[in-house]
Design an enzyme around this catalytic site. Structure first.
Site, mmCIF file in Angstrom:
data_model
loop_
_atom_site.group_PDB
_atom_site.id
_atom_site.type_symbol
_atom_site.label_atom_id
_atom_site.label_comp_id
_atom_site.label_asym_id
_atom_site.label_seq_id
_atom_site.Cartn_x
_atom_site.Cartn_y
_atom_site.Cartn_z
ATOM 1 N N ALA A 101 0.710 -1.120 0.063
ATOM 2 C CA ALA A 101 -0.092 -0.005 0.047
ATOM 3 C C ALA A 101 0.994 1.300 0.068
ATOM 4 C CB ALA A 101 -1.004 -0.131 1.155
ATOM 5 N N GLY B 147 3.126 -5.114 5.029
ATOM 6 C CA GLY B 147 3.910 -5.862 5.830
ATOM 7 C C GLY B 147 5.641 -6.140 5.292
ATOM 8 N N ASN C 115 7.577 -2.863 5.018
ATOM 9 C CA ASN C 115 8.014 -2.142 5.823
ATOM 10 C C ASN C 115 9.049 -2.970 6.806
ATOM 11 O OD1 ASN C 115 6.019 -0.178 5.796
ATOM 12 N ND2 ASN C 115 4.541 -1.241 6.911
ATOM 13 N N GLY D 296 0.549 -5.157 22.747
ATOM 14 C CA GLY D 296 0.539 -3.620 22.888
ATOM 15 C C GLY D 296 1.133 -3.121 24.117
ATOM 16 N N ASP E 106 5.358 -4.388 12.418
ATOM 17 C CA ASP E 106 6.352 -4.932 11.414
ATOM 18 C C ASP E 106 7.593 -4.318 11.841
ATOM 19 O OD1 ASP E 106 4.289 -5.445 9.525
ATOM 20 O OD2 ASP E 106 4.078 -3.246 8.832
#
Length: 309
Positions: A12, A40, A43, A225, A255
């Protein structure tokens, strides 16, 4: 250093803006306009380059936006091999709302890839030279769910290890083929894989251990996270907490984590130390705004703060 390649089936153009407030209907004036090549594997290759390594990026791209995507890769001087398709490469958008500190992300599905196009990608992989292939990101419409399992079969035949970072059916079918070196699901992706919600770190660790026990992957890194990450291998699973920092953007954290871990494994680091380096890179990526990825100086600084098991 072992040779690293990446595969991005659905790249993208990543666009980032900043605005004071987001409203419906009214025209919203944006600033800090920024464009990056994303997806993915793209990156991952960019981060490995920032860390001092080299990774050849193999990717699908097409249409007018595919031409723009290639131009962005030129700006980043990326070592790459393109697999042409007819459909337009997608454009993903991230908008940072300054008044609230919230980030809004718009991620389209991407082009439909025909059977001859995805089969061409598999044929292309039979010609590459690498030790690790990082197959990262979603599969576009038209590509079969077991595509990553087919990639693993090529890896066995051609002598390279496969690393997967995906979600949904693409992840499940890719793992069920077995023999993957490393898989890096987020907690949500792990829950989707097992079709259940995990109530504790113990349950998450047990699921990660199951992946190893089933022979789906030898190494498993589950990112959670601000709750840290869990790592599983044949000897068992461990949890490491996240480094406490002020987040700027979550874009590219996964990534960056994967890239740093693969980079370390390519230098024959112990898997647990490579996992710690991955946590450091994921944390460093969160320090950067918009669609930017981690920077080596931040990764090394964060690495010193990542706890030992």
């Amino acid at each position: 250093m072992k040779r690293i390649a990446t595969l991005t089936m659905n790249p993208a153009i990543d666009v980032a803006y900043e605005t004071d407030r987001v409203f419906h209907t009214h025209k919203i004036r944006a600033r800090q306009e920024h464009y990056d090549p994303g997806g993915g594997g793209i990156n991952v290759a960019r981060v490995i380059a920032r860390l001092g390594g080299t990774a050849r990026a193999h990717y699908l791209a097409g249409g007018a936006t595919g031409t723009a995507f290639d131009a962005l890769l030129d700006l980043h001087q990326m070592v790459r091999s393109k697999i042409s398709i007819a459909g337009n490469t997608r454009i993903s958008t991230s908008v940072y709302e300054k008044a609230t500190g919230k980030e809004f992300r718009f991620v389209p599905q991407g082009p439909t890839v025909t059977s001859p196009e995805w089969q061409s990608a598999l044929e292309h992989l039979e010609t590459i030279q690498c030790d690790f292939l990082v197959a990262s990101g979603s599969l576009p419409d038209g590509v079969p769910d077991d595509f990553y399992a087919r990639v693993q079969s090529i890896g066995v035949k051609c002598g390279f290890e496969v690393i997967i970072d995906s979600s949904g059916s693409a992840l499940k079918k890719g793992l069920q083929g077995g023999g993957i070196l490393l898989v890096k699901p987020s907690l949500g992706e792990l829950e989707q894989l097992f079709d259940q919600t995990f109530a504790s770190q113990g349950e998450i660790a047990a699921a990660a251990n199951q992946i190893v026990k089933y022979g789906w992957a030898r190494l498993v890194a589950v990112t959670m996270g601000h709750k840290g990450a869990i790592f599983a291998q044949e000897t068992g699973a461990i949890h490491l907490p996240a480094v406490s920092i002020k987040a700027q953007s979550a874009v590219g954290a996964g990534d960056s984590f994967l890239a740093a871990m693969v980079y370390a494994l390519a230098f024959d680091w112990e898997p647990l130390d490579a996992f710690r380096y991955g946590i450091a890179a994921g944390t460093a990526a969160v320090l950067t705004p918009g669609t930017d990825l981690c920077h080596k100086v931040d990764v090394d600084r964060m690495f010193a703060l990542v706890g030992q098991a």
